[in-house]
Design an enzyme around this catalytic site. Structure first.
Site: not given
Ligand code: NAD
Length: 449
Positions: A154, A157-158, A255, A257, A266, A269, A333
């Site tokens: 998957e 993006k949160e 991406f 920044y 994600c 880990k 997290r």
């Protein structure tokens, strides 16, 4: 099609709700009874924009059900997704205990052909391991049901999960049986109407693709963070550099920044897990190692800037705007704010914390301390503060009344960990504005002398 989704976290719940929205019949299962009770009432245990509305709509339409009972969930399921957590072990490797538990219980309750789809992020070889585990369990129970194992990582993006799931850039399938492929193509057909987003491959390549994508994204962040440090030393402005670099079509602007380091459930880990996989083959990964070490250094950057501004933090009051690891989620997290909070408390500072949605989750992970005050809004947090530090770039923080902020603060320092504001504007309002990848005005002046 009838589906079971095992695990109702950020991935499982979004998967279940979105498949139901597309017309499939979905049962979502979790071992957490409290979560399931909440979900049955149409309430989402996580914050994800648009999720709760969709959840309620599909429960009402009868396409979405919740259970803690595997036998019930598998009764009619043609496809069963495993979307449980895969946290890291102490040595950085991926902890597959939840995946193994889920696979074993599925095998115990399964009594006809089922496709088991790994949606959790798992190291190469897990698909085959799950296949063996299920075979053994079926054998032990004297069953001979046939099954296939598919990998379907998957990429959501949160904070924008629904949109990502409904309009994916690609749908990656690691599938080694024609029967399973036919079903998976049919399952994803509603997401594939205008152009084909399916990329099919072997299990190992599919499993590795997820780690490769996250490592690539994290490498861009670490690269920009390292460059921002160089900018601060040489007197360049990372925002200008970023725009110019990103304008190159071969590079692209996403991406790039700089900030306070990446966090979340994600990137940290997954990069560690990929390094550990490589180590198992005695293969060196200097690039992956550097992504992580640059990030570890970057997570300390705000603490260092604040300490160097004040010299001594004993008794200083610091307001933190934003606690979650990024905007649009309540996920705490590995949030960079946690590292800053730990460092500031250790130096004797008093903290006034505010986040638009992550306050409850933050309270669960930040140990109680008399040095911490939990605040109602950004102004409440800034009241009496010697400095404000922006840690998460929530939209609500974009247009703040800084004249008011300045009035209620005790000091004048503003640390912008996400380069959200214009230096000149804040300086004109009387702030000492310090951001990432730009020399502070004071330092720039010193350099000229
Ligand atoms: P999460 O921790 O939010 O949710 C996992 C859920 O699984 C929990 O509700 C837990 O109770 C449940 N669970 C654990 N063991 C179970 C079992 N045996 N049976 C049933 N339920 C069980 O995790 P998440 O963030 O949704 O991540 C799930 C997986 O997807 C991970 O491998 C993660 O790396 C990956 N992933 C996450 C994201 C993200 O943005 N969060 C994005 C892509 C991939």
């Amino acid at each position: 099609m009838k589906l079971l989704v095992v695990g109702t976290g950020y991935v499982g719940l979004v998967t279940g709700v979105c498949f139901a929205e597309m017309g499939h019949d979905v049962v979502c299962l979790d071992v957490d009874h409290q979560k399931i009770e909440l979900l049955k009432m149409g309430r989402s245990p996580i914050y994800e924009p648009g999720l709760e509305e969709m959840l309620r709509g599909n429960i009402k339409e009868g396409r979405l059900k919740f259970t803690t009972d595997y036998a019930l969930g598998l009764k009619e399921a043609e496809v069963c997704f495993i979307a449980v957590s895969t946290p890291q072990n102490e040595d950085g490797s991926c902890n597959l205990n939840y995946v193994k538990q889920a696979a074993t219980t599925i095998a115990t309750c399964m009594d006809r052909y089922t496709i088991i789809v790994n949606k959790s992020t798992v190291p190469v070889g897990t698909g085959h391991m799950v296949r063996e585990l299920i075979s053994k369990q079926l054998q032990a129970n004297g069953k001979d049901s046939s099954f296939d194992v598919v990998s379907n990582p998957e990429f959501l993006k949160e904070g924008d999960a629904i949109n990502d799931f409904m309009k994916p850039d690609r749908i990656v399938l690691g599938v080694e049986s024609k029967r399973a492929l036919r079903t998976m193509v049919e399952l994803y057909a509603p997401f594939n109407v205008n152009h084909n987003r399916l990329l099919t491959m072997d299990l190992a390549s599919s499993e590795l693709t997820k780690y490769a994508s996250n490592s690539m994204l994290a490498s861009r962040i670490s690269f920009m963070n390292e460059l921002s440090g160089i900018c601060e030393h040489v007197g360049a402005d990372i925002s200008q550099v970023r725009k110019a670099v990103g304008a190159d079509n071969r590079i692209g602007s996403a991406f790039l920044y700089p900030g306070v380091g990446y966090g979340g459930s994600c990137f940290p880990k997954d990069i560690r897990a990929l390094r550990t996989t490589a180590q198992q083959f005695a293969y060196q990964t200097p690039l992956l190692d550097a992504i992580e070490s640059v990030n570890e250094r970057q997570k300390q950057v705000m603490g260092r800037k604040i300490t160097s501004y004040f010299g001594n933090l004993e008794g200083k009051v610091i307001a933190l705007w934003g606690l979650s690891f990024k905007p649009g989620t309540d996920d705490m997290r590995e949030a960079p704010s946690l590292e800053l909070i730990r460092a500031l408390l250790q130096e004797g500072a008093f903290l006034r914390l505010f986040d638009p949605v992550a306050m409850d989750r933050a309270r669960e992970v930040i140990p109680p301390s008399p040095q911490i005050s939990w605040c109602r809004d950004p102004f409440d947090a800034a009241t009496g503060a010697d400095a404000v530090a922006l840690m998460t770039e929530w939209k609500q923080f974009r247009m703040v009344n800084f004249t008011k902020v300045k009035k209620i603060m005790r000091g004048v320092a503003f640390f912008d960990g996400r380069n959200q504001y214009r230096a000149q504007e804040l300086q004109e309002k009387g702030f000492d504005y310090i951001c990432i990848g730009q020399q502070s005005r004071k330092r720039a002046k010193e350099a000229l002398v």
